[in-house]
Design an enzyme around this catalytic site. Structure first.
Site, PDB file in Angstrom:
ATOM      1  CG  ASN A  74      -1.811  -1.003   1.141  1.00 25.52           C
ATOM      2  OD1 ASN A  74      -2.384  -1.549   0.213  1.00 25.52           O
ATOM      3  ND2 ASN A  74      -2.353  -1.592   2.499  1.00 25.52           N
TER       4      ASN A  74
ATOM      5  CG  HIS B 120       4.208  -2.016   5.441  1.00 32.47           C
ATOM      6  ND1 HIS B 120       4.494  -0.925   5.858  1.00 32.47           N
ATOM      7  CD2 HIS B 120       3.005  -2.338   5.489  1.00 32.47           C
ATOM      8  CE1 HIS B 120       3.116  -0.364   5.653  1.00 32.47           C
ATOM      9  NE2 HIS B 120       2.481  -1.329   5.361  1.00 32.47           N
TER      10      HIS B 120
HETATM   11  P1  AMP Z   1      -0.494  -0.338   6.055  1.00 33.91           P
HETATM   12  O1  AMP Z   1      -2.092   0.079   6.368  1.00 33.91           O
HETATM   13  O2  AMP Z   1      -0.527  -0.746   4.724  1.00 33.91           O
HETATM   14  O3  AMP Z   1       0.284   0.953   6.347  1.00 33.91           O
HETATM   15  O4  AMP Z   1      -0.276  -1.480   7.106  1.00 33.91           O
HETATM   16  C1  AMP Z   1       0.289  -1.354   8.251  1.00 33.91           C
HETATM   17  C2  AMP Z   1      -0.175  -2.584   8.890  1.00 33.91           C
HETATM   18  O5  AMP Z   1       0.543  -2.586  10.114  1.00 33.91           O
HETATM   19  C3  AMP Z   1      -1.615  -2.675   9.210  1.00 33.91           C
HETATM   20  O6  AMP Z   1      -2.076  -3.928   8.537  1.00 33.91           O
HETATM   21  C4  AMP Z   1      -1.609  -3.119  10.906  1.00 33.91           C
HETATM   22  O7  AMP Z   1      -2.640  -3.888  11.324  1.00 33.91           O
HETATM   23  C5  AMP Z   1      -0.272  -3.339  11.164  1.00 33.91           C
HETATM   24  N1  AMP Z   1       0.128  -3.098  12.320  1.00 33.91           N
HETATM   25  C6  AMP Z   1       0.030  -1.678  13.076  1.00 33.91           C
HETATM   26  N2  AMP Z   1       0.554  -1.962  14.409  1.00 33.91           N
HETATM   27  C7  AMP Z   1       1.099  -3.234  14.470  1.00 33.91           C
HETATM   28  C8  AMP Z   1       1.781  -3.776  15.420  1.00 33.91           C
HETATM   29  N3  AMP Z   1       2.242  -3.371  16.622  1.00 33.91           N
HETATM   30  N4  AMP Z   1       2.365  -5.235  14.997  1.00 33.91           N
HETATM   31  C9  AMP Z   1       2.045  -5.666  13.889  1.00 33.91           C
HETATM   32  N5  AMP Z   1       1.263  -5.295  12.817  1.00 33.91           N
HETATM   33  C10 AMP Z   1       0.916  -3.874  13.276  1.00 33.91           C
END
Ligand code: AMP
Ligand code: ZN
Length: 121
Positions: A94, A107
């Site tokens: 994304n 990521h």
């Molecule tokens: P995006 O929305 O593409 O930026 O993805 C960020 C992702 O990080 C989301 O799917 C969240 O659920 C995930 N996320 C946020 N905080 C954490 C955390 N502490 N550990 C693991 N995943 C997380």
């Protein structure tokens, strides 16, 4: 600036790389960490991140294309480890708020273990 390659004090994923914030890590290499998403959208939902900080995949690719290759190799290994490689999986970067990016440290999402619609929503 957030595209420096240097750790950012206010970045959640830099804190996961350093160990300051815990995560369920499933794989780690010299350049990458893979951990389970805290809010999974599929039976397999793993994030593969570079240890260096760049705001998104394109910025990472411009600065260090080898690490983008490392992310994709690791994404494939995550899928194989979770046994979703045969049924199929999706790798998503994304990019930008309009596309759902909420964490501005590059990521790859690895999603699998259920049917995945195309085109995505
Ligand atoms: P995006 O929305 O593409 O930026 O993805 C960020 C992702 O990080 C989301 O799917 C969240 O659920 C995930 N996320 C946020 N905080 C954490 C955390 N502490 N550990 C693991 N995943 C997380
Ligand atoms: Zn970061």
């Amino acid at each position: 600036m957030t595209t420096t390659g240097q750790p950012q004090a206010d970045c959640l994923f830099c804190k996961i790389v350093s160990g300051e914030v815990p995560a369920t890590v499933v794989r780690e290499t010299e350049t990458t960490v893979a951990f389970r998403d805290i809010n999974p959208q599929a039976p397999t939902h793993v994030l593969v991140i570079p240890k260096v900080h760049h705001r998104d995949a394109a910025a990472l690719a411009a600065a260090d294309p080898q690490i983008v290759a490392d992310l994709l190799v690791e994404a494939g290994k995550v899928a194989a480890d979770d046994k979703v490689d045969a049924t199929g999986y999706r790798v998503v970067f994304n990019t930008g708020t309009g596309a759902g990016q909420t964490v501005f440290h590059a990521h790859a999402h690895v999603l699998g273990g259920r049917g995945l619609n195309w085109p995505p929503g």
